[in-house]
Design a protein around this motif. Structure first.
Motif, PDB file in Angstrom:
ATOM      1  N   ARG A 357      30.742  -3.099  24.136  1.00 20.06           N
ATOM      2  CA  ARG A 357      29.460  -3.584  23.625  1.00 20.06           C
ATOM      3  C   ARG A 357      28.619  -4.236  24.743  1.00 20.06           C
ATOM      4  O   ARG A 357      27.414  -4.019  24.833  1.00 20.06           O
ATOM      5  CB  ARG A 357      29.694  -4.583  22.497  1.00 20.06           C
ATOM      6  N   ASP A 358      29.284  -5.026  25.630  1.00 24.35           N
ATOM      7  CA  ASP A 358      28.547  -5.626  26.756  1.00 24.35           C
ATOM      8  C   ASP A 358      27.839  -4.528  27.559  1.00 24.35           C
ATOM      9  O   ASP A 358      26.679  -4.666  27.957  1.00 24.35           O
ATOM     10  CB  ASP A 358      29.509  -6.332  27.734  1.00 24.35           C
ATOM     11  N   LEU A 359      28.583  -3.443  27.800  1.00 22.00           N
ATOM     12  CA  LEU A 359      28.032  -2.377  28.648  1.00 22.00           C
ATOM     13  C   LEU A 359      26.810  -1.735  27.982  1.00 22.00           C
ATOM     14  O   LEU A 359      25.851  -1.356  28.657  1.00 22.00           O
ATOM     15  CB  LEU A 359      29.097  -1.325  28.962  1.00 22.00           C
ATOM     16  N   GLN A 360      26.842  -1.661  26.634  1.00 25.29           N
ATOM     17  CA  GLN A 360      25.678  -1.106  25.916  1.00 25.29           C
ATOM     18  C   GLN A 360      24.441  -1.985  26.114  1.00 25.29           C
ATOM     19  O   GLN A 360      23.325  -1.510  26.052  1.00 25.29           O
ATOM     20  CB  GLN A 360      25.920  -1.024  24.399  1.00 25.29           C
ATOM     21  N   GLU A 361      24.692  -3.272  26.309  1.00 26.20           N
ATOM     22  CA  GLU A 361      23.551  -4.206  26.394  1.00 26.20           C
ATOM     23  C   GLU A 361      22.871  -4.200  27.760  1.00 26.20           C
ATOM     24  O   GLU A 361      21.810  -4.777  27.931  1.00 26.20           O
ATOM     25  CB  GLU A 361      24.033  -5.636  26.089  1.00 26.20           C
ATOM     26  N   MET A 362      23.483  -3.572  28.740  1.00 30.57           N
ATOM     27  CA  MET A 362      22.928  -3.627  30.118  1.00 30.57           C
ATOM     28  C   MET A 362      21.820  -2.582  30.295  1.00 30.57           C
ATOM     29  O   MET A 362      21.984  -1.560  30.960  1.00 30.57           O
ATOM     30  CB  MET A 362      24.068  -3.411  31.123  1.00 30.57           C
ATOM     31  N   LYS A 363      20.681  -2.874  29.705  1.00 26.53           N
ATOM     32  CA  LYS A 363      19.584  -1.898  29.688  1.00 26.53           C
ATOM     33  C   LYS A 363      18.927  -1.776  31.071  1.00 26.53           C
ATOM     34  O   LYS A 363      18.546  -0.689  31.491  1.00 26.53           O
ATOM     35  CB  LYS A 363      18.517  -2.305  28.666  1.00 26.53           C
ATOM     36  N   TYR A 364      18.768  -2.933  31.741  1.00 30.36           N
ATOM     37  CA  TYR A 364      18.117  -2.864  33.056  1.00 30.36           C
ATOM     38  C   TYR A 364      19.037  -2.132  34.044  1.00 30.36           C
ATOM     39  O   TYR A 364      18.586  -1.269  34.810  1.00 30.36           O
ATOM     40  CB  TYR A 364      17.771  -4.268  33.577  1.00 30.36           C
ATOM     41  N   LEU A 365      20.335  -2.471  33.967  1.00 25.13           N
ATOM     42  CA  LEU A 365      21.282  -1.805  34.879  1.00 25.13           C
ATOM     43  C   LEU A 365      21.270  -0.294  34.636  1.00 25.13           C
ATOM     44  O   LEU A 365      21.382   0.500  35.569  1.00 25.13           O
ATOM     45  CB  LEU A 365      22.694  -2.374  34.674  1.00 25.13           C
ATOM     46  N   GLU A 366      21.099   0.088  33.378  1.00 29.19           N
ATOM     47  CA  GLU A 366      21.039   1.524  33.073  1.00 29.19           C
ATOM     48  C   GLU A 366      19.820   2.164  33.752  1.00 29.19           C
ATOM     49  O   GLU A 366      19.885   3.275  34.261  1.00 29.19           O
ATOM     50  CB  GLU A 366      20.982   1.718  31.555  1.00 29.19           C
ATOM     51  N   ARG A 367      18.712   1.401  33.797  1.00 34.91           N
ATOM     52  CA  ARG A 367      17.514   1.945  34.461  1.00 34.91           C
ATOM     53  C   ARG A 367      17.756   2.062  35.975  1.00 34.91           C
ATOM     54  O   ARG A 367      17.263   2.980  36.627  1.00 34.91           O
ATOM     55  CB  ARG A 367      16.295   1.067  34.170  1.00 34.91           C
ATOM     56  N   VAL A 368      18.521   1.094  36.511  1.00 33.19           N
ATOM     57  CA  VAL A 368      18.849   1.161  37.957  1.00 33.19           C
ATOM     58  C   VAL A 368      19.666   2.439  38.218  1.00 33.19           C
ATOM     59  O   VAL A 368      19.426   3.171  39.189  1.00 33.19           O
ATOM     60  CB  VAL A 368      19.657  -0.089  38.391  1.00 33.19           C
ATOM     61  N   ILE A 369      20.594   2.730  37.313  1.00 32.73           N
ATOM     62  CA  ILE A 369      21.432   3.929  37.501  1.00 32.73           C
ATOM     63  C   ILE A 369      20.562   5.193  37.401  1.00 32.73           C
ATOM     64  O   ILE A 369      20.681   6.119  38.208  1.00 32.73           O
ATOM     65  CB  ILE A 369      22.572   3.956  36.446  1.00 32.73           C
ATOM     66  N   LYS A 370      19.656   5.194  36.425  1.00 34.12           N
ATOM     67  CA  LYS A 370      18.795   6.382  36.270  1.00 34.12           C
ATOM     68  C   LYS A 370      17.924   6.590  37.510  1.00 34.12           C
ATOM     69  O   LYS A 370      17.741   7.711  37.978  1.00 34.12           O
ATOM     70  CB  LYS A 370      17.915   6.240  35.024  1.00 34.12           C
ATOM     71  N   GLU A 371      17.394   5.466  38.042  1.00 32.23           N
ATOM     72  CA  GLU A 371      16.542   5.595  39.230  1.00 32.23           C
ATOM     73  C   GLU A 371      17.376   6.071  40.423  1.00 32.23           C
ATOM     74  O   GLU A 371      16.886   6.830  41.269  1.00 32.23           O
ATOM     75  CB  GLU A 371      15.833   4.252  39.509  1.00 32.23           C
ATOM     76  N   THR A 372      18.645   5.649  40.460  1.00 37.86           N
ATOM     77  CA  THR A 372      19.530   6.137  41.535  1.00 37.86           C
ATOM     78  C   THR A 372      19.774   7.639  41.362  1.00 37.86           C
ATOM     79  O   THR A 372      19.728   8.401  42.332  1.00 37.86           O
ATOM     80  CB  THR A 372      20.884   5.385  41.487  1.00 37.86           C
ATOM     81  N   LEU A 373      19.999   8.055  40.110  1.00 35.04           N
ATOM     82  CA  LEU A 373      20.215   9.486  39.865  1.00 35.04           C
ATOM     83  C   LEU A 373      18.974  10.303  40.213  1.00 35.04           C
ATOM     84  O   LEU A 373      19.052  11.468  40.580  1.00 35.04           O
ATOM     85  CB  LEU A 373      20.576   9.717  38.394  1.00 35.04           C
ATOM     86  N   ARG A 374      17.813   9.664  40.081  1.00 33.31           N
ATOM     87  CA  ARG A 374      16.577  10.368  40.442  1.00 33.31           C
ATOM     88  C   ARG A 374      16.453  10.490  41.966  1.00 33.31           C
ATOM     89  O   ARG A 374      16.317  11.589  42.498  1.00 33.31           O
ATOM     90  CB  ARG A 374      15.353   9.632  39.884  1.00 33.31           C
TER      91      ARG A 374
END
Ligand code: HEM
Length: 503
Positions: A357-374
């Motif tokens: 559940r904690d990992l689901q809440e990390m919305k900003y970190l998810e955006r960091v990962i997406k920008e890295t994938l980009r």
């Protein structure tokens, strides 16, 4: 005797010339059907092989950028007598990826077939359809939830190793992360750990790394395409040695697992029992267990192919993306602070491990990962071979043409991502994504053959990144990374970080 010899030599020469002539004729027929796709002029039989790659990933990146700027978002090159169309245009990429017909992988995937067999990544047709149906449920969130413990415990090993680096000189993080993701995938895929982070000289680990390198070299050396030529080459010999190590390792693990299941059945312990075991812990099943339990009764070979595929597809990829994300966080102090604040809000000063559940809440970190994938696209290219004609630029492209989805270039296209060389995770805010072409960002591919492991990958990467940020403040002495599009994206000048303790 002499006469017989000269008749034989003449016969061989005639046969060879005839075969070459047939190849040249076939190439020129294909070329006339592909005349509407722009690209550099290729030589008969050789095509653009030498100017394009020379087997070096750095050249591939420079050349593909140059070709994009010169010829636009769809261009044609020839590797030997084979035509390859590189696509960067999101509409055209959508046509390919959303199609239920064009799901056949290109000839270059054949190179990994001795290793991955008919696993999900390399197979097609009904075999692929049947296996995709069996494997998709093994990535159900309930199963992924169980894996968070594996991500945590292996991540802790790396954090402890990194504590020795505190306040010291910058060090290259890639091999640490690579061994971490290898430990994670071996435990989740097969239920065993190589402890590669501690025993980094593992023969299996070296074999996996070298086998991936050889595959890339072969991709850009068309004279090594035919198996008989490759098998005679020094690379082919090296490949066979690595293959032997990889295959015997996973085979031994499967046999052990089957013995274990038999022993448990002997003790009347149901292998299907996923409830509490005798020491009060829930029994966590690896993908291998799930495949062994499948009602579809897969053969040993089918199970091994899938496990080898997970090992190949599921560790270099997450290692690449996690390493680049850490570097981007180190480089952009403001982004790092925002990501840290989000994590601090979730955990406060507690050092409890992250939950699903904690990992689901990390919305900003998810955006960091997406920008890295980009920006540091983990899989910079993937390809399909047409077994039916496909319309590109308003004309049918013939069967046998390879379509290369040029993800790295798509993700740097200013038409979809203004100021594309700027690292800006907020590009992935929901309101900023509205109206963006659904196929302009395809790091995990899309459509039927998308990445089956993407949710697993995101969870694993969030778990590792948040663990590092909770423990360390990151900086880097490197101004720029030199990107090298190997099978996955790598940095040619290492990925160097300095660590300070957070608390
Ligand atoms: C950052 C991490 C990852 C990225 C960027 C990524 C990307 C991709 C891409 C682009 C494809 C399509 C390749 C093609 O069409 O040739 C793919 C397929 C696949 N990936 Fe991933 N992947 C990642 C992690 C993983 C993980 C962790 C696993 C397994 C645990 C995995 C397993 C697979 C498999 C089995 C396929 C083949 C799917 C099929 O054809 O049905 N991947 N991945």
């Amino acid at each position: 005797m002499d006469t017989l010899q000269s008749i034989l030599s003449t016969f061989v020469v005639v046969v060879v010339v005839h075969q070459l002539w047939k190849l040249v004729k076939a190439q020129s027929q294909l070329a006339s059907r592909l005349a509407h796709i722009p690209g550099p002029k290729g030589w008969p039989l050789i095509g653009n092989t030498f100017e394009f790659g020379k087997g070096n990933a750095l050249d591939v990146l420079h050349n593909t950028i140059r070709l994009w700027k010169t010829y636009g978002t769809a261009y044609l090159i020839w590797l030997g007598t084979r035509p390859f169309i590189f696509l960067i245009d999101a509409d055209e990429v959508e046509t390919v990826l959303s199609s239920p017909i064009h799901i056949k992988k290109s000839v270059t995937y054949k190179f990994v077939e001795p290793w991955l067999g008919q696993g999900l990544l390399t197979s097609d047709g009904n075999h692929w359809r049947k296996h995709r149906k069996i494997i998709t449920p093994t990535f159900h969130f309930k199963i992924l939830e169980e894996f968070v413990n594996v991500f945590n415990s292996n991540g802790d090993v790396m954090i402890n190793l990194w504590k020795n680096k505190l306040n010291g000189p910058a060090f290259d993080i890639y091999s640490y992360i690579n061994l971490l993701t290898l430990d994670i995938i071996s435990e989740t895929a097969m239920g065993v750990s190589f402890n590669a982070q501690i025993n980094s000289d593992s023969e299996y680990v070296r074999a996996v790394r070298s086998a991936s390198d050889i595959t890339l070299k072969r991709t850009f050396r068309p004279w090594l395409f035919p198996d008989f030529v490759f098998n005679l080459s020094s690379l082919g010999k090296e490949w066979r040695n690595h293959l032997h190590v990889m295959k015997t390792t996973t085979q031994a693990i499967l046999q052990n697992k089957k013995l274990q299941v038999k022993a448990e059945q002997g003790k009347n312990v149901s292998h299907n029992d996923n409830n509490d075991n005798d020491i009060g812990q829930r029994k966590r099943l690896a993908f291998l267990d799930l495949l062994l339990q499948s009602p579809d009764k897969l053969s040993d070979k089918e199970i091994l192919d899938e496990v080898d595929t997970f090992m190949f597809a599921g560790h270099d990829t997450t290692a690449s993306c996690t390493s680049f994300a850490l570097w981007a966080l180190a480089k952009h102090a403001d982004v790092q602070e925002k990501a840290y604040n989000e994590i601090h809000e979730i955990f406060g000063d507690s050092d409890r491990p992250a939950t699903f559940r904690d990992l689901q809440e990390m919305k900003y970190l998810e955006r960091v990962i997406k920008e890295t994938l980009r920006m540091y696209t983990t899989v910079p290219f993937y390809a399909r071979e047409l077994d039916q004609e496909l319309k590109i630029r308003n004309k049918l492209v013939p069967v046998g043409t390879t379509i290369v989805i040029s993800t790295y270039h798509m993700h740097r296209n200013p038409e979809h991502f203004p100021d594309p060389d700027k690292f800006d995770p907020d590009r992935f805010l929901p309101e900023k994504m509205q109206g963006r072409h659904p196929y302009c960002f395809v790091p995990f591919s899309a459509g039927l053959r998308n990445c089956v492991g993407q949710k697993f990958a995101l969870l694993e990467m969030k778990c590792t990144l948040s663990k590092v940020l909770r423990n360390f403040k990151l900086s880097t002495p490197q101004d720029k990374l030199v990107l090298s599009p190997e099978i996955v994206m790598m940095s040619d000048n290492k990925i160097m970080l300095c660590l300070e303790l957070r608390k």
